[in-house]
Every structure is written in structure tokens, then in C-alpha cells.
Design a protein around this motif. Structure first.
Motif, PDB file in Angstrom:
ATOM      1  N   LYS A   1       0.837  -1.206   0.000  1.00 11.96           N
ATOM      2  CA  LYS A   1       0.000   0.000   0.000  1.00 11.96           C
ATOM      3  C   LYS A   1       0.873   1.258   0.000  1.00 11.96           C
ATOM      4  CE  LYS A   1      -3.710   2.310   2.539  1.00 11.96           C
ATOM      5  NZ  LYS A   1      -4.607   2.240   3.726  1.00 11.96           N
ATOM      6  N   LYS A   2       1.934   1.224   0.801  1.00 18.62           N
ATOM      7  CA  LYS A   2       2.832   2.378   0.921  1.00 18.62           C
ATOM      8  C   LYS A   2       3.421   2.773  -0.432  1.00 18.62           C
ATOM      9  CE  LYS A   2       7.130   3.663   3.335  1.00 18.62           C
ATOM     10  NZ  LYS A   2       8.171   3.186   4.290  1.00 18.62           N
ATOM     11  N   PHE A   3       3.770   1.776  -1.243  1.00 21.05           N
ATOM     12  CA  PHE A   3       4.368   2.048  -2.550  1.00 21.05           C
ATOM     13  C   PHE A   3       3.337   2.035  -3.680  1.00 21.05           C
ATOM     14  CE2 PHE A   3       8.105   1.048  -0.100  1.00 21.05           C
ATOM     15  CZ  PHE A   3       9.076   1.876  -0.640  1.00 21.05           C
ATOM     16  N   GLY A   4       2.067   1.807  -3.341  1.00 23.71           N
ATOM     17  CA  GLY A   4       1.004   1.863  -4.348  1.00 23.71           C
ATOM     18  C   GLY A   4       1.116   0.810  -5.423  1.00 23.71           C
ATOM     19  N   LEU A   5       1.650  -0.365  -5.077  1.00 27.27           N
ATOM     20  CA  LEU A   5       1.870  -1.410  -6.077  1.00 27.27           C
ATOM     21  C   LEU A   5       0.562  -1.869  -6.693  1.00 27.27           C
ATOM     22  CD1 LEU A   5       4.637  -3.530  -4.308  1.00 27.27           C
ATOM     23  CD2 LEU A   5       4.851  -1.448  -5.684  1.00 27.27           C
TER      24      LEU A   5
ATOM     25  N   ILE B   1       5.813   5.437 -10.150  1.00 26.72           N
ATOM     26  CA  ILE B   1       6.992   6.275  -9.897  1.00 26.72           C
ATOM     27  C   ILE B   1       6.504   7.665  -9.526  1.00 26.72           C
ATOM     28  CG2 ILE B   1       9.086   7.265 -10.912  1.00 26.72           C
ATOM     29  CD1 ILE B   1       8.964   4.870 -12.937  1.00 26.72           C
ATOM     30  N   MET B   2       6.946   8.159  -8.369  1.00 22.84           N
ATOM     31  CA  MET B   2       6.475   9.453  -7.872  1.00 22.84           C
ATOM     32  C   MET B   2       7.619  10.448  -7.764  1.00 22.84           C
ATOM     33  SD  MET B   2       3.857   8.189  -4.906  1.00 22.84           S
ATOM     34  CE  MET B   2       2.775   6.763  -5.183  1.00 22.84           C
ATOM     35  N   ASP B   3       7.294  11.721  -7.940  1.00 20.31           N
ATOM     36  CA  ASP B   3       8.302  12.758  -7.735  1.00 20.31           C
ATOM     37  C   ASP B   3       8.366  13.080  -6.239  1.00 20.31           C
ATOM     38  OD1 ASP B   3       6.126  14.410  -7.154  1.00 20.31           O
ATOM     39  OD2 ASP B   3       6.288  15.588  -8.983  1.00 20.31           O
ATOM     40  N   VAL B   4       9.209  14.026  -5.870  1.00 16.70           N
ATOM     41  CA  VAL B   4       9.416  14.315  -4.450  1.00 16.70           C
ATOM     42  C   VAL B   4       8.165  14.889  -3.790  1.00 16.70           C
ATOM     43  CG1 VAL B   4      11.903  14.630  -4.626  1.00 16.70           C
ATOM     44  CG2 VAL B   4      10.392  16.577  -5.014  1.00 16.70           C
ATOM     45  N   ASN B   5       7.211  15.342  -4.596  1.00 16.14           N
ATOM     46  CA  ASN B   5       5.962  15.877  -4.062  1.00 16.14           C
ATOM     47  C   ASN B   5       4.841  14.839  -4.073  1.00 16.14           C
ATOM     48  OD1 ASN B   5       6.947  18.598  -3.639  1.00 16.14           O
ATOM     49  ND2 ASN B   5       6.961  18.802  -5.872  1.00 16.14           N
ATOM     50  N   ASN B   6       5.217  13.557  -4.216  1.00 21.36           N
ATOM     51  CA  ASN B   6       4.279  12.428  -4.178  1.00 21.36           C
ATOM     52  C   ASN B   6       3.276  12.432  -5.328  1.00 21.36           C
ATOM     53  OD1 ASN B   6       5.102  11.023  -1.659  1.00 21.36           O
ATOM     54  ND2 ASN B   6       4.521  12.970  -0.707  1.00 21.36           N
TER      55      ASN B   6
ATOM     56  N   TYR C   1      13.543   6.687  -7.919  1.00 22.24           N
ATOM     57  CA  TYR C   1      12.480   5.887  -7.328  1.00 22.24           C
ATOM     58  C   TYR C   1      12.656   5.845  -5.808  1.00 22.24           C
ATOM     59  CZ  TYR C   1       9.295   2.029  -6.396  1.00 22.24           C
ATOM     60  OH  TYR C   1       8.264   1.259  -5.911  1.00 22.24           O
ATOM     61  N   GLY C   2      11.575   6.177  -5.101  1.00 20.10           N
ATOM     62  CA  GLY C   2      11.567   6.119  -3.644  1.00 20.10           C
ATOM     63  C   GLY C   2      12.015   7.381  -2.951  1.00 20.10           C
ATOM     64  N   LEU C   3      12.458   8.413  -3.705  1.00 22.06           N
ATOM     65  CA  LEU C   3      12.943   9.631  -3.057  1.00 22.06           C
ATOM     66  C   LEU C   3      11.827  10.380  -2.342  1.00 22.06           C
ATOM     67  CD1 LEU C   3      15.384  11.445  -2.517  1.00 22.06           C
ATOM     68  CD2 LEU C   3      14.882  12.656  -4.645  1.00 22.06           C
TER      69      LEU C   3
ATOM     70  N   ASP D   1      14.664  -3.756  -4.584  1.00 21.08           N
ATOM     71  CA  ASP D   1      15.691  -3.462  -3.589  1.00 21.08           C
ATOM     72  C   ASP D   1      15.247  -2.316  -2.684  1.00 21.08           C
ATOM     73  OD1 ASP D   1      17.493  -5.421  -4.444  1.00 21.08           O
ATOM     74  OD2 ASP D   1      18.328  -4.110  -5.978  1.00 21.08           O
ATOM     75  N   VAL D   2      14.728  -1.259  -3.292  1.00 16.47           N
ATOM     76  CA  VAL D   2      14.246  -0.106  -2.517  1.00 16.47           C
ATOM     77  C   VAL D   2      13.121  -0.529  -1.575  1.00 16.47           C
ATOM     78  CG1 VAL D   2      13.047   2.120  -2.658  1.00 16.47           C
ATOM     79  CG2 VAL D   2      14.929   1.614  -4.224  1.00 16.47           C
ATOM     80  N   ILE D   3      12.162  -1.250  -2.128  1.00 17.97           N
ATOM     81  CA  ILE D   3      10.992  -1.644  -1.328  1.00 17.97           C
ATOM     82  C   ILE D   3      11.397  -2.561  -0.188  1.00 17.97           C
ATOM     83  CG2 ILE D   3       8.801  -2.893  -1.422  1.00 17.97           C
ATOM     84  CD1 ILE D   3       8.539  -1.911  -4.353  1.00 17.97           C
ATOM     85  N   SER D   4      12.271  -3.515  -0.458  1.00 19.99           N
ATOM     86  CA  SER D   4      12.728  -4.448   0.565  1.00 19.99           C
ATOM     87  C   SER D   4      13.447  -3.716   1.691  1.00 19.99           C
ATOM     88  CB  SER D   4      13.650  -5.490  -0.055  1.00 19.99           C
ATOM     89  OG  SER D   4      14.104  -6.412   0.906  1.00 19.99           O
ATOM     90  N   MET D   5      14.296  -2.741   1.339  1.00 19.24           N
ATOM     91  CA  MET D   5      15.017  -1.982   2.362  1.00 19.24           C
ATOM     92  C   MET D   5      14.071  -1.126   3.195  1.00 19.24           C
ATOM     93  SD  MET D   5      18.763  -0.842   0.948  1.00 19.24           S
ATOM     94  CE  MET D   5      18.473  -0.627  -0.791  1.00 19.24           C
TER      95      MET D   5
END
Length: 592
Positions: free
Chosen positions: A152-156, A206-211, A244-246, A265-269
Motif C-alpha cells: 500500500k505504501k508504494f502503491g503497487l 513512480i512518484m516525484d518528491v511531491n508524491n 524511485y523512492g525519493l 531493492d528499494v521496497i525491501s530496504m
């Protein structure tokens, strides 16, 4: 419409740089300048200099520099207009309202519409993941040990195996074909018409820094090709300028950012508690991405895959990150291939231990370079140290350079004094200086680097020692600066001198892009590892000769065959250069 140069200069002059920066950095006066700890990178000894005379700042550690406008842009993460308004309000100057053209307004409206379409698509993909159609994709994500909260956090999401589901959904929302094609979500051909670009894939928004959702990545379900597919570049998505993830990592309390290779990798971390992880978007790291990270941190941990390709990617990333003013360490993931595998195999605690044991990036480069030479062979050892010395010459800060020379000398058991001498000799030749243009025909790479650093040094000397203008009169002019940026700066500097005032801070007003300002500020603070007055005098003569040599070569390439006056001037310049090179023409310049 843009603000007038006079208004920009008025606002800059009403905001003394020492007063402004003192509100952010504790400064202590030393001679004619003020020094403090750089706010743009971690350091224990002050290398951040603020000059009230020049109205400029410069960090000799990370290379950050500029005038009061650049400082506010970099520190507050403001655009040029935002920084100008901030300082105008501080000085009590009222800015006129900017009027946008109809074309500019239409472009802004189009971008807003594309963002809305992407948001709708993300919602649709997310919904599909939890339907019967998305069961396989959901099981795949669960198999990767992702929790519902993380998904949910990453909107997959999931894109159905039928290739026109999203198209029909958005058409029913009232969006036309033209704007849908612009979104990058669809392909079109004569046989099929418009159809979904992403189908039968797990979707990573993929989101920018402003979500805001600006694009998508998709992993295929099954054996389809390509395995990963990204959105093409659009009016709202430039993969070289986003990470991605910033949007999540920028709010992390960690002291650094971790750059890795992939979405998983980003999501797992993040799921394991390392919320400072980001990834580039299907391409090698870019200078724009490095600059983007610099806005949020001063240190980056490089965590690419532990295979040969990952090592090469790390070696490409290190100079980009350093150029952006970031300190770097490389994390060894052996025996695992990537962060996702390491966390699953050894857990978060062991992963945190690896982060603490990161290798200094320059020592990592040396270790990688070592593999190309036989250090038991005298010639191989000599070639190895020449390569290392060229890289050591790129350190502009003398203390930093000395520390690395000592570290390398200890590590590889060589004489530090001899290594230091070699580094100084290569630095004078331009080794370690990044090229800004391809060499002209007949000019080798080493000379091209020498020409580049010679132009930068001359501009620095002209700012710091305006008396040099008299010493080079009739010998050096703006036309002798053949690199476009340096030529532009030289013309402004010589014009200021004719008007009776050398003002580098005002020159920076003409460069409103943050990266350009940084490049120009660096031009005014170029240094060589020279100690004695004799070394400096020789360096000055070499710089003048190289400037003329570069200028003559450029003019020869661009001279029209019928320009007899130009040809005569070229011959006179060649004679003058030969006289300089023989030492017949004295240069009475003092740096004392």
C-alpha cells in the motif's frame, strides 16, 4: 517575462552574504574572509569560506559555491524565482508580478492534466491487484515477502493480461486519444489502434518528491520480454532527473541516502526499516540525479549488485556523486547479489552492520584499478601509481589531497613524497580535470585538459588579483578563452574591469540555473597544489602559453581562407607565443 538584471542586482546587494549565511552557519573571521563548517556536506574542520569582498561563498571540500542567491537556492531547495522572492522580502523590496503567456499557461494546464491521468491510472492498477485477475501478481509480491502495508505504501498494482483495459477505463472517464498518447501509457498502430503499454505486469508507480505519480515501471508476469518496462519520457517524466523512492526517503531521519539498482531493492530496504533507500530508473546514475540527492543529504552509500556489472556501475557513479559535492562509500554485499537477497538471507541487523562497514569510494576505485596491473612487476607498479596520481590530482582541497596521498602510500607501500610530487606534476598538466568538450582534431586529450584548467586558473587569478589585467594587456583577451562557458565569463569579467569594478557575484546573477552557478563559482576558485613563489610564477607562464596555444589552434580551425587580416593577426600571435615559450618576453606578475 523575467526580472530585470538591475532588480536582481539590487536585491543581491541589499542582502549582505555574511549576514544571510550567518543565519544558517556559524562563521568565524580569518583574515579577509569568514570560515565555518560547510552546510552541504559533513566535515569536522571548516572549509566553507565566505568572502565579504567578493560577496561569494565557496567550499574547498565539496565545491559548493556561488553568491547569496545561489546559497538560498541550494540550502532551502528553492528555484531562482523563489530564492529571489525570499531575499526580496528580507530586504523589503517589492517584486513586480510576473505575467505568464497564453502558451505558458497552456503548457502548465497540460502538465496538470497528465498528472491527473497518471493518478487515475495508479488507482486503477492498485484496484486490479486485489481482484481475481490480479491474484497471480498478488501471490508474486507475497512470495517476495512484502507485507500488505508495504504494498500500500508504494502503491503497487497490476495491469491485466488484456491489452486495452486501462485505455477503455480512461476513455470512459472522458479523456481524449491525443492526451492519452502524451501520457506514455499507451502505444498505437494501424492494426490495433491504441492499446495499453503495460499489460500482464506488476506495476510500480513512480512518484516525484511531491508524491505526484509521474510514470510507471512494470515487471512482466511469466517469461515475456522485456522483464522490466518503464514509462517513456513525457512532459512530466524525465527519468534522468528523478529517483524511485525519493518521495519517501527524503523524510527519513537517516544521515545519508542509499542508492541501489531496482524497485524491489528499494521496497525491501524500506520494509526492513532502511527508509533512506532510492534507485535510478532503469538507467545508469546521472549528474542530475546526483544533484537531486545533494538537496537532501551530504553522503550517499552506493549499493549496486555485487557482480561485475554492479562494480562498473559503482565506478561510474562515484565521480558523478563527488562532482555534486557528495561524500560516498561503497557497500560490499558478498556473498549475496543484491540488498533484497541479503536482507532475506541475513536479516536487518546484519544489513545495518554492512552499512557501517562501507568502503571509502576512492579506496574502492584504487582496489578496482589494482586488478588491472601486476603490482609485483616494476612497470606494472609504476603504471598503477601514475593512474592513481591522475585521480588524486582531481582533489582541489589540499588537506583532502594530502590525506589521500598518505593513505594510498601506506596502503601500497610507496614513498609519499614521490607520490605527492607526481600528483603535482600531473595536476599542472590538467590530469583529473573533467573534459567539457571533445578535443579538436590534432589536439590530444591531455592537452585539451590542460587548456581547460588553464582557462579556469586565469579567471580565478583575474578575480583574486585584478592587477594581472595590466600584466596581460595586449596578450590575453576574452577571445583566448575557447570553452563557451569560460568565454562568456571572461567577456563579463573584462567588461567589468574596463568599467572599474571586478564583481564576480554580479556575474553569477546571469546564471540562474543552480548547476551553472556552481560551475561558474568553481571557475573563480580553481586551485593547483603549488607551494613556492617559483612554482606559481612558472605555473602562470605555463597558463598564459597554453591559453594562447589553445586560442591559436581554435582560430586556425575557424579562420576563413579569404581573411587576410585574420591570418596576419594569427601569425603575430604565433610569434608572440614563441617568444613567451622561449622566455624572451618577461611576465612581471606577483602573487605575494
Amino acid at each position: 517575462m523575467r526580472y530585470s538584471e538591475d532588480l536582481i542586482e539590487e536585491i543581491r546587494m541589499k542582502n549582505d552574504i555574511v549576514d544571510v549565511i550567518s543565519g544558517y552557519v556559524k562563521l568565524q573571521r580569518k583574515g579577509s574572509s569568514y570560515f565555518g563548517l560547510c552546510p552541504f556536506h559533513n566535515e569536522k574542520s571548516p572549509s566553507f569560506s565566505v568572502s565579504p569582498g567578493k560577496q561569494m561563498y565557496y567550499c574547498f571540500g565539496c565545491g559548493a559555491g556561488g553568491n547569496v542567491l545561489s546559497f538560498i537556492m541550494e540550502y532551502e531547495n528553492f528555484s531562482f524565482p523563489e530564492a529571489l522572492k525570499f531575499l526580496a522580502d528580507r530586504a523589503g523590496v517589492e517584486l513586480p508580478k510576473l505575467e505568464y503567456s497564453r502558451e505558458a499557461k497552456e503548457q502548465a494546464d497540460r502538465k496538470a492534466l497528465l498528472l491527473t491521468i497518471n493518478k487515475e491510472a495508479a488507482k486503477y492498477f492498485y484496484y486490479q491487484l486485489y481482484t481475481e485477475k490480479g491474484q497471480r501478481a498478488l501471490e508474486y509480491l507475497k512470495g517476495r515477502q512484502l507485507s500488505p502495508e508495504t504494498m500500500k505504501k508504494f502503491g503497487l498494482g497490476y495491469s491485466d493480461k488484456f491489452s486495452n483495459d486501462l485505455y477503455r477505463y480512461l476513455k470512459n472517464k472522458g479523456y481524449g486519444d491525443e492526451v492519452l498518447m502524451e501520457s506514455g501509457l499507451f502505444n498505437a498502430d494501424e492494426k490495433h489502434g491504441m492499446y495499453d503499454k503495460f499489460w500482464n505486469r506488476v506495476i510500480f508507480p513512480i512518484m516525484d518528491v511531491n508524491n505526484r505519480v509521474i510514470g510507471f515501471g512494470g515487471r512482466v508476469m511469466g517469461d515475456g520480454k522485456p522483464k522490466y518496462l518503464n514509462s517513456p519520457e513525457t512532459k512530466i517524466f524525465d527519468k534522468s532527473r528523478n529517483l524511485y523512492g525519493l518521495n519517501l526517503a527524503r523524510t527519513s531521519r537517516a544521515k545519508n541516502l542509499i542508492i541501489c539498482e531496482g524497485y524491489m531493492d528499494v521496497i525491501s530496504m524500506h520494509q526492513a526499516g532502511f527508509t533512506n533507500a532510492v534507485a535510478s530508473l532503469g538507467t545508469a546514475l546521472t549528474s542530475q540525479q546526483a544533484s537531486l540527492m545533494k538537496r537532501y543529504t551530504s553522503q550517499v552509500l552506493i549499493m549496486y549488485d555485487s557482480d561485475e556489472a554492479g562494480t562498473k556501475a559503482a565506478l561510474r557513479a562515484i565521480p558523478l556523486l563527488k562532482a555534486a559535492g557528495l561524500s560516498t562509500k561503497v557497500i560490499d554485499l558478498h556473498p549475496c547479489k543484491d540488498p533484497d537477497e541479503f536482507i532475506k538471507t541475513y536479516g536487518a541487523e546484519k544489513f545495518a552492520e554492512r552499512l557501517e562497514k562501507g568502503m571509502n569510494s576512492f579506496l574502492f576505485e584504487a582496489k578496482s584499478l589494482e586488478m588491472n596491473y601486476d603490482l609485483s612487476d616494476p612497470q606494472g607498479r609504476t603504471d598503477f601509481f601514475h593512474q592513481l596520481a591522475g585521480r588524486l590530482a582531481s582533489f582541489e582541497d589540499e588537506i583532502e589531497r594530502a590525506n589521500y596521498i598518505d593513505a594510498i602510500a601506506r596502503r601500497y607501500q610507496t614513498d609519499p613524497a614521490a607520490l605527492k610530487k607526481l600528483v603535482g606534476r600531473l595536476a599542472l598538466k590538467g590530469a583529473g580535470v573533467r573534459e567539457t568538450a571533445k578535443p579538436k582534431s590534432g589536439v590530444n586529450r591531455e592537452k585539451q585538459n590542460g587548456y581547460d584548467i588553464s582557462q579556469k586558473l586565469m579567471l580565478t587569478w583575474l578575480v583574486n588579483e585584478p592587477g594581472i589585467f595590466a600584466g596581460i594587456e595586449g596578450l590575453i583577451s576574452p577571445q583566448d578563452f575557447t570553452t563557451p562557458l569560460y568565454h562568456q565569463v571572461a567577456e563579463m569579467l573584462f567588461a567589468q574591469h574596463r568599467e572599474g569594478e571586478v564583481n564576480p557575484a554580479r556575474i553569477l546573477n546571469y546564471f540562474q540555473d543552480g548547476e551553472e552557478q556552481k560551475q561558474v563559482a568553481a571557475v573563480f576558485h580553481t586551485m593547483l597544489p603549488l607551494q613556492t613563489a617559483e612554482e606559481k610564477a612558472q605555473a602562470f607562464r605555463d597558463v598564459v602559453c597554453r591559453l594562447k596555444e589553445s586560442s591559436i589552434g581554435w582560430q586556425s580551425d575557424h579562420l576563413a581562407p579569404t581573411d587576410m587580416a585574420g591570418l596576419m593577426k594569427l601569425m603575430e600571435d604565433k610569434k608572440a607565443l614563441e617568444s613567451l615559450q622561449r622566455g624572451d618576453t618577461p611576465l612581471h606578475i606577483s602573487f605575494e
